[in-house]
Scaffold this active site. Structure first.
Site, mmCIF file in Angstrom:
data_model
loop_
_atom_site.group_PDB
_atom_site.id
_atom_site.type_symbol
_atom_site.label_atom_id
_atom_site.label_comp_id
_atom_site.label_asym_id
_atom_site.label_seq_id
_atom_site.Cartn_x
_atom_site.Cartn_y
_atom_site.Cartn_z
ATOM 1 N N ASP A 25 -36.333 56.677 24.236
ATOM 2 C CA ASP A 25 -37.936 57.320 24.034
ATOM 3 C C ASP A 25 -38.337 58.334 22.643
ATOM 4 O O ASP A 25 -39.280 58.808 22.036
ATOM 5 C CB ASP A 25 -38.610 58.878 24.960
ATOM 6 N N GLU A 48 -24.990 51.841 24.592
ATOM 7 C CA GLU A 48 -24.835 52.244 22.901
ATOM 8 C C GLU A 48 -23.101 52.345 22.305
ATOM 9 O O GLU A 48 -23.131 51.474 21.028
ATOM 10 C CB GLU A 48 -25.302 53.407 22.746
ATOM 11 N N HIS A 112 -34.764 67.760 27.256
ATOM 12 C CA HIS A 112 -34.065 66.409 27.830
ATOM 13 C C HIS A 112 -32.798 65.329 26.621
ATOM 14 O O HIS A 112 -33.893 65.999 25.403
ATOM 15 C CB HIS A 112 -34.372 64.989 28.991
ATOM 16 N N HIS A 113 -31.832 65.916 27.182
ATOM 17 C CA HIS A 113 -30.578 65.176 25.911
ATOM 18 C C HIS A 113 -29.990 66.618 25.015
ATOM 19 O O HIS A 113 -29.028 66.638 24.277
ATOM 20 C CB HIS A 113 -30.900 64.369 25.341
ATOM 21 N N GLY A 416 -7.598 49.993 17.393
ATOM 22 C CA GLY A 416 -7.181 50.455 18.166
ATOM 23 C C GLY A 416 -7.099 50.040 19.633
ATOM 24 O O GLY A 416 -6.786 51.036 20.287
ATOM 25 N N ASP A 456 -7.640 40.476 30.796
ATOM 26 C CA ASP A 456 -8.599 40.912 32.544
ATOM 27 C C ASP A 456 -8.456 42.473 31.826
ATOM 28 O O ASP A 456 -9.678 42.931 32.810
ATOM 29 C CB ASP A 456 -7.662 40.595 33.422
ATOM 30 N N ASN A 484 -3.262 38.181 33.267
ATOM 31 C CA ASN A 484 -2.382 38.178 33.749
ATOM 32 C C ASN A 484 -2.098 39.543 34.377
ATOM 33 O O ASN A 484 -0.942 40.694 34.032
ATOM 34 C CB ASN A 484 -0.950 38.856 32.371
ATOM 35 N N GLY A 486 -3.673 43.179 34.518
ATOM 36 C CA GLY A 486 -3.495 44.277 34.759
ATOM 37 C C GLY A 486 -3.121 44.349 33.271
ATOM 38 O O GLY A 486 -3.093 43.549 32.276
ATOM 39 N N GLU A 490 0.647 46.962 28.057
ATOM 40 C CA GLU A 490 1.696 49.088 28.609
ATOM 41 C C GLU A 490 2.310 48.764 30.211
ATOM 42 O O GLU A 490 3.296 49.711 29.603
ATOM 43 C CB GLU A 490 0.265 50.197 28.758
#
Lengths: 585, 585
Positions: A25, A48, A112-113, A416, A456, A484, A486, A490
Site C-alpha cells: 500500500d 521481495e 502498520h509495518h 554464497g 533440490d 541428490n 538433500g 553440507e
C-alpha cells in the site's frame, strides 16, 4: 512532471526495461507511473527476496542496474539479504522503497509495518546502511531530482546497491520536466596523469617480463569491462587465467586462455604456472574471497612480481596509482597498445595440463556423475546462452566446464546465499529476452537460452519464482534440478548422514504445473543416466527451446566435485594444524 | 559440558521442543548437539524467513520462545523480516546464528557470506540491533553461560527477540555442567510497594465507577497473562471488549464479552459504549497501532476516565506506577479480589448491537461472500483449534467471527507482513501437536486442528513451508486458500484494475502433491458455493482431520470485508481533509 515520473524516466535512461518488486500500500501510487514510461514495465515477483535476487541476475546480464520496489519495513527487510549479496558481489541495484507519508513520520505514528511504540519510521533506512553505497529520501521537491541523479551515479561508481526512499506524499509533487534532458554523468573522474603513469609503468613491466600471466576476475564484468578486456587480451596475447567468479568473462576458445586459477584447488600445473613460473602476474578486477582463491590457498607473490588492477586504483609493485578506474584504464591501455604495439611476447613456457579425462570407472558408469555433468553442460551451452549455477556442487563443478565464446555464466560465490539462483535465473532470462528483442541476443540467429542448474535443497528456498517465469510466459528457460537427496555440499563438509542435511522430498515433475504452467507435466522430465540426459538435451524441445523446461537429474547423495573435496581437505588440514597450535579456523 | 550442549539444555528448559532454521556450514556442528537433549528436535525449514515466521507462530501457541538457527549473513539477513515482525508484535524469539570462528573474524578474512574487502564479520550483528532487545557473542567460555542466561531473561522481560551469536570454534568449548541445575530467573523484579498502590488505586476507581469497561489487547497474550486475565474477568464481571489483535484472548461465550472495539471501525454501538457511555475504561496490554484502533479513530479519553495496564507499568489517571508488570499485577489484583470481593458491579448500561445479520441479498447468494465466510469459519472452529488469518481480507474479516472458548486466533496486524501466515501456521501446528502429545490439546478429547486462511497472493510469498508440513507428516492442518485473483486488499486501497495487483495463476490443486504429499490430489478441493463449502468442512476428512487438507475457496475479486472498506473510507476522508489543508497522510 511528477517526481515519480522523473524517477522512472531516469531509470529508463539507464537501459532498464523491467522493474522487479512486490506491490504494497505504500508503493502503489509510485507504481502507477511506470506504465507512463515507454519501454518500462512492472514485473511483480512472488516475494521481495526473490525480487532482489532477480534484479541482481537482471543486472549481471544487462549491465545496467537491476531495480526493485518494495514497501517500507516488511518488503524492504525481506529483500535485504538479496541486496547484501549484490553489495558484496559488486552488482548494481537500485532499491526503491515506498514509505509512510511525512506527516505520519513526523508524528511517529504507529502505522502498520512500524517497529513498536513511538516508532521511528526511518529505522529501516539505518538497517540497510551496510549494504548500500548511497541513499536518498525524496522528501523535498527542490532537491529530489538531484538526489536521484546523485545516488544513481554512486551506484555506477561503486557498482553496488543504492536505496531511494519515497514517502507516499511525495510521489506526485511536481519537478521541472526539463531535468531529464541531460543524462546523468555516470563515469568516474579519472586522474589523467596518474592513469598515464600507470599505463607506462604497466607497459614497462610487461615489456621487461619474460613470463607474464594475467588473471581476469569478477570485477572486470561488474564494472562493464568485459569487451575491452577481451580486446586487450587479443592485443597482449599473454597467458590468461580466470577465477571461479571470473569464469566466462574471457573467451575460452582463445589460444591465450589457460583455465581457472583457484589457488591449490586448481587443475595440475595451474598454480605452478602462476606462482612459480611467471615473473609477472597481472591480477585484474580481483575478488580475493575464500572460494575464489581455493580457500585462501593462493601463494602470495612478492610485490615486484605483481600488478593489481582494482576497481579504483592500479598498483605496480610498490607504486599505487589512485584515481585510475578499471574501464578507463583498460581502454586507454588498449589505445596505447594500438598506436605503439608491444614487441612479440613470449608464449607460456610450458604446455599446461588440460582437465584430466574422466576416470575410466566414471567413463564406464551409465549413471550421471559429478565429474561428468558439469563439463557436459559446458559443451551443451551455445553462444548467447546463460548458465546459472547455484551455490553448492554446481558452483564447484562448473570450474571444470569449458564454455563457448558468448556463453555467460552467473553464480554467487563470495556471498554464497543458497536460493539465489532461481530468482537470478528469472531476472537473467528477462534480460536475455530484452537483449534478444533488441537484436543482440545469441549468435548466428539462435535465440539464447537461460539454463539454471540448482540443487533440490537450494531450489526449495525460492521456488515460487518459477511461477513468475510462467506468469511472464518466458520461453527461454531450462531448469535442471540436481536431485541428490538433500544438501550434498553440507554432507561433504559435516554430518554426511545427519538429519539436518535432509530436506522435504518434493515431486519435481508436478512443480511447473502447480505453479501455473499448462504444459507443465509434458515439459517436466527426469533422467537417471547419461544416455537419458543426452537424449533430453538433444531433443528439439531443448535445442529449439520455446517453453520452460524442467529436468530432474538424479545423482548420488555423496558424489561431489573434486574441487569441493579438495577445498574441504585443504581447510580441514589447516584446521588440524591450527588445532595443534590451539587455534581453529 | 560443551557450550552448545549448555545452550540447548537451557532452551529445552523453557519448554521448547522444536528448533526451526536452515543448516549452513557455520552452524552444522552446533546442530549436532540438539539430538543430545531429550525432547528437543531439529525441524529444518525451507528457508530462513519461513523459519522466523514459524518460530513466531510456535511461540504464540506454546508461550515459550520460538527458536531459530541460521548461518551468518545469508541466513541471518534472510530471517530478519520475520524477527522484526516478532519484535513489533512482542513475540518471544531466540535467533541463534552460527558465525565464522574467531581467528577468521580477527583476521577480517574474506570468508563466504562476508561483505566486501576487509570485512567486519560482526557487521550483521549491528544490522539486527533495532529488532532485538538483547544479544550476546559466545566467544568466551567463562562468560558464555551467563550471557546465554542473560539474553534469555531479556527475551522474557520484554517478550521480544534476542540474538545469540556462536562462533564456530566455540561450539565445543567446555563449561561447567552444574550450571544448568539452576533454572534461569525469568520473572521481572516487581516493585511491590508500587504494585500494591496500583492495585488499591485501580480498585478504588472501579468501585467508584458507575459504568466501567475493559479492553483486552494483544500484550495480555504475549506476556502469558491469558489465563489470569480470564480469571480476573470472571471476578470483575465488567463489560469486556477486545481488539483485532487481542481477539481470542477473552472467552467469547462469557456474558461479559461484548466483541471487538476498533475505533470507528466497529459494529454499531461499540464505540459509543466505550467512548461515550463508560466512565472508566481499563485498557489492558494495549497496542495502539493503526489497524488495531480503526486507523487511529479511537476517541481519546480524558485521563480521569482511563486506566492503562501496560507491559511494565500501570497508569491510573495521571499517576503512573513503574515497576509493575502485567502478569504480576493481574495475578495480585485477582488475589486481592478473592480475599476482598468487589461489590456487585453494574452490567453494561444498554444491550449492544450484535453483528448485523447477513444482508438479504447476501443470504440468498449461493456463492461465497466476505460477509459470510469469516463468521462461518468462526463457528466451524472447535475448542483446541487454532485459526491463522493472513494480512489482507482475512485479518479484517475475522473480527466478525465469534470463536468458541479455547479457540486461538493468530494474525500479524501491526507488522502486517504478507506471507507470514503459512510458516506461522506450520509453527503453530507443530506447537499444537506438542501440546496434544502432552495431553493438553483440544477439549473433550478432540484433537485440535490448525486452520490457515490465506489469500492466493500472500500464499505465493512463503508457499514452500507447506513442504515442511508434509515432511513432518503433520496431520492437523487445513489450508484454506482464498482465491480472489490477486491482491484484493490492495485493489480496495488503490488501483483496482492495475496490473500490479495481479499475480501468477497457480494450480492450487497440485500444490500439495508437488510439495511431496502422496495423497495431495485427493486432499485438495475447490469450492465455489456456500453449499460446497459446508459439504467439505462437515466431511469426515475435515471433522476428523488426520492429514493435510487444502481447500481453494473461490471468491469475487472485488468483494471485501466491511471493516476494510470502512477503514479505507475513513483514511481517505481524513486525507481529503488534510489535503485541503495541504498535508496528506
Amino acid at each position: 512532471m511528477p517526481l515519480a515520473a522523473y524517477l522512472w524516466q531516469r531509470i529508463r535512461q539507464l537501459g532498464v526495461q523491467s522493474v522487479m518488486g512486490v506491490p504494497g500500500d505504500m508503493n502503489l501510487e509510485l507504481l502507477d507511473y511506470i506504465d507512463g514510461v515507454e519501454g518500462l514495465s512492472w514485473v511483480g515477483n512472488a516475494n521481495e527476496l526473490n525480487a532482489a535476487y532477480a534484479a541482481d541476475g537482471y543486472s549481471r546480464v544487462k549491465g545496467c542496474p537491476g531495480v526493485l520496489v518494495t514497501t517500507m519495513g516488511v518488503g524492504e527487510l525481506s529483500a535485504i539479504n538479496g541486496v547484501a549479496g549484490a553489495y558484496t558481489e559488486n552488482v548494481k541495484l537500485i532499491h526503491i522503497v515506498g514509505t509512510t507519508g511525512m506527516r505520519a513520520q513526523m508524528a511517529r505514528a504507529m502505522i502498520h509495518h512500524c517497529l513498536g511504540v513511538d516508532p521511528d519510521h526511518r529505522v529501516y533506512a539505518k538497517i540497510s546502511e551496510s549494504v548500500r553505497v548511497a541513499h536518498c529520501w525524496l522528501d523535498d521537491a527542490r532537491t529530489a531530482p538531484g538526489e536521484v541523479d546523485r545516488v544513481i551515479r554512486e551506484c555506477y561508481l561503486h557498482s553496488r546497491p543504492v536505496y531511494i526512499f519515497v514517502p507516499m506524499d511525495f510521489v506526485h509533487v511536481p519537478v521541472p520536466a526539463s531535468l531529464v534532458d541531460h543524462p546523468i554523468d555516470l563515469a568516474p573522474k579519472i586522474d589523467s596523469e596518474a592513469c598515464t603513469s600507470a599505463i607506462n609503468a604497466v607497459i614497462e613491466r610487461i615489456t621487461s617480463s619474460s613470463a607474464p600471466a594475467i588473471i581476469v576476475d569478477a570485477l572486470v564484468h561488474r564494472f562493464g569491462a568485459t569487451d575491452i578486456m577481451n580486446t586487450l587480451l587479443d592485443q597482449l596475447q599473454i597467458p590468461t587465467f580466470t577465477t571461479p567468479m571470473g569464469k566466462s568473462i574471457v573467451a575460452e576458445d582463445k589460444p591465450h586462455f589457460y583455465g581457472v586459477y583457484n589457488g591449490q584447488v586448481s587443475l595440475p600445473g595451474v598454480a605452478d604456472a602462476i606462482e612459480e613460473e611467471s615473473d609477472l602476474v597481472i591480477d585484474v578486477g580481483f575478488v580475493h574471497s575464500d572460494s575464489n582463491t581455493g580457500g585462501h590457498s593462493r601463494k602470495a607473490l612478492s610485490m615486484d612480481r605483481s600488478i593489481l588492477v582494482a576497481a579504483d586504483y592500479v598498483q605496480v609493485g610498490c607504486a599505487r596509482y589512485e584515481g585510475v578506474y578499471l574501464v578507463g584504464f583498460l581502454t586507454r591501455l588498449s589505445q596505447t597498445l594500438t598506436t605503439s604495439p608491444l614487441p612479440a611476447l613470449p608464449r607460456l613456457r610450458r604446455s599446461l595440463s588440460l582437465p584430466p579425462p574422466s576416470s575410466p570407472s566414471d567413463a564406464n558408469s551409465t549413471h550421471i556423475t559429478q565429474s561428468w555433468i558439469w563439463k557436459r553442460i559446458g559443451t551443451m551451452a551455445r553462444p548467447g546462452d546463460i548458465i546459472i549455477g547455484e551455490s553448492g556442487t554446481a558452483q564447484f563443478g562448473f570450474s571444470d566446464a569449458t564454455f563457448a565464446a558468448g556463453v555467460r555464466y552467473i553464480t554467487q560465490i563470495y556471498f554464497g546465499s543458497i536460493g539465489y539462483s532461481v530468482p537470478a535465473c528469472f531476472g537473467a532470462a528477462v534480460a536475455q529476452g530484452e537483449i534478444h528483442n533488441e537484436g543482440n541476443g545469441g549468435m548466428g540467429g539462435t535465440k539464447g537460452r537461460t539454463i539454471l542448474v540448482v540443487g533440490d535443497g537450494s531450489l526449495q528456498l525460492t521456488v515460487q519464482e518459477i511461477g513468475t517465469m510462467v506468469k511472464m510466459g518466458l520461453g527461454n528457460v531450462i531448469i535442471m534440478v540436481i536431485n541428490n537427496n538433500g544438501y550434498t555440499i553440507e554432507r561433504a563438509i559435516h554430518g554426511p548422514e545427519q538429519g539436518y542435511n535432509g530436506i522435504a522430498t518434493w515431486n519435481h515433475r508436478l512443480l511447473l504445473s502447480a505453479l501455473g504452467d499448462k504444459n507443465g507435466e509434458v515439459n517436466s522430465r527426469i533422467v537417471n543416466t547419461k544416455e537419458g540426459f543426452e537424449e533430453v538435451i538433444s531433443s528439439p524441445e531443448y535445442t529449439d527451446l520455446n517453453s520452460i523446461q524442467l529436468l530432474e537429474v538424479m545423482m548420488d547423495k555423496m558424489d561431489v566435485p573434486w574441487r569441493l573435496q579438495a577445498q574441504i581437505d585443504l581447510i580441514n588440514e589447516r584446521n588440524a594444524r591450527m588445532k595443534s597450535l590451539g587455534n581453529e579456523e
